[in-house]
Scaffold this active site. Sequence first.
Site, PDB file in Angstrom:
ATOM      1  N   CYS A 250      40.669  50.177  33.886  1.00  0.00           N
ATOM      2  CA  CYS A 250      39.218  50.432  33.774  1.00  0.00           C
ATOM      3  C   CYS A 250      38.934  51.457  32.666  1.00  0.00           C
ATOM      4  O   CYS A 250      39.080  51.150  31.500  1.00  0.00           O
ATOM      5  CB  CYS A 250      38.637  50.844  35.123  1.00  0.00           C
ATOM      6  SG  CYS A 250      36.837  50.697  35.147  1.00  0.00           S
TER       7      CYS A 250
ATOM      8  N   HIS B 286      40.437  46.458  38.725  1.00  0.00           N
ATOM      9  CA  HIS B 286      41.154  47.484  39.492  1.00  0.00           C
ATOM     10  C   HIS B 286      42.241  46.871  40.384  1.00  0.00           C
ATOM     11  O   HIS B 286      42.008  46.654  41.574  1.00  0.00           O
ATOM     12  CB  HIS B 286      40.165  48.287  40.347  1.00  0.00           C
ATOM     13  CG  HIS B 286      39.368  49.276  39.566  1.00  0.00           C
ATOM     14  ND1 HIS B 286      39.833  50.551  39.297  1.00  0.00           N
ATOM     15  CD2 HIS B 286      38.161  49.164  38.968  1.00  0.00           C
ATOM     16  CE1 HIS B 286      38.919  51.193  38.574  1.00  0.00           C
ATOM     17  NE2 HIS B 286      37.905  50.375  38.362  1.00  0.00           N
TER      18      HIS B 286
ATOM     19  N   GLU C  46      44.758  48.230  41.682  1.00  0.00           N
ATOM     20  CA  GLU C  46      45.145  49.138  42.778  1.00  0.00           C
ATOM     21  C   GLU C  46      44.265  48.944  44.015  1.00  0.00           C
ATOM     22  O   GLU C  46      44.704  49.229  45.132  1.00  0.00           O
ATOM     23  CB  GLU C  46      45.144  50.596  42.304  1.00  0.00           C
ATOM     24  CG  GLU C  46      43.790  51.286  42.233  1.00  0.00           C
ATOM     25  CD  GLU C  46      42.882  50.806  41.108  1.00  0.00           C
ATOM     26  OE1 GLU C  46      43.296  49.943  40.307  1.00  0.00           O
ATOM     27  OE2 GLU C  46      41.732  51.290  41.031  1.00  0.00           O
TER      28      GLU C  46
END
Length: 263
Positions: free
Chosen positions: A130, A232, A234
């Site tokens: 990001c 993202h 994660e």
Amino acid sequence: MKRFYSSIMLLAALLLCIPALAQSQKKPVIGISCSIDGTTVEVGMTYIKSVRKAGGIPFIIPITTNEKEIDEYLDHIDGLLMTGGEDVSPLLFGQEPSRFLGEVVPDRDFYDLVLIRKAVKRKIPVFGICRGIQCLNIAMGGDLIQDIPSEVENAIQHRQNGPRSYGSHTINIVKGSLVAKLLKTESIAVNSFHHQACGKIAKGFKVTAKAPDGIIEAIESEDGRSYGVQFHPEGFVYSGNNTFLPLFQHLVKLAAEYAENKR
Ligand code: MN
């Protein structure tokens, strides 16, 4: 008797190997960039957990505007993970601020860009997420779209209203690229929490995935040591969905190679 001595010798040789073996199995240390709120530095557990799950040791790099401190931190890491966050000051890539620019944090801008430039110079692998992909692009000479809705006609929604583990738009991945190889697909739904995106791509980098509206969602360096994604991963890994875990495992693999070469 001769046989006894040769087994003693064999045992001694094996014992001598143990420290070397332990050394080679040491997990690579992955430096993670953080954000700052007043006097508190912060890193999402989502990043920490993803690095651990991928086999790395998470090492939070405190925000500083002291270059010497940054060098000292880099001495201790084998790979660098650049995390998400605020908007980047457009003055750092040769533009005046758009009316729609969000919050900027000058100290973090400095720290992020210096960290990346110094890491790349040392050949430390870098993975940007990001804001991280955006800083990677700026640090290496590229620029940004400051605000997608006001600057890109017919853009789709890139600020989803849904959980972080939910993929809200698809991306088209370039065949043969690192992301295609790691995710084993050329089209996949990703989450989306951004209003800025990579614009002009830095020299030595190429675009490896785009959203259907043309917004850049992944880049990689030609030397294969740095890469980034606009989504993202994660967020998925933290929720237990390992589809995007290979993106972190690749950083740990590159970090292990860096550590090996450093020794
Ligand atoms: Mn997006």
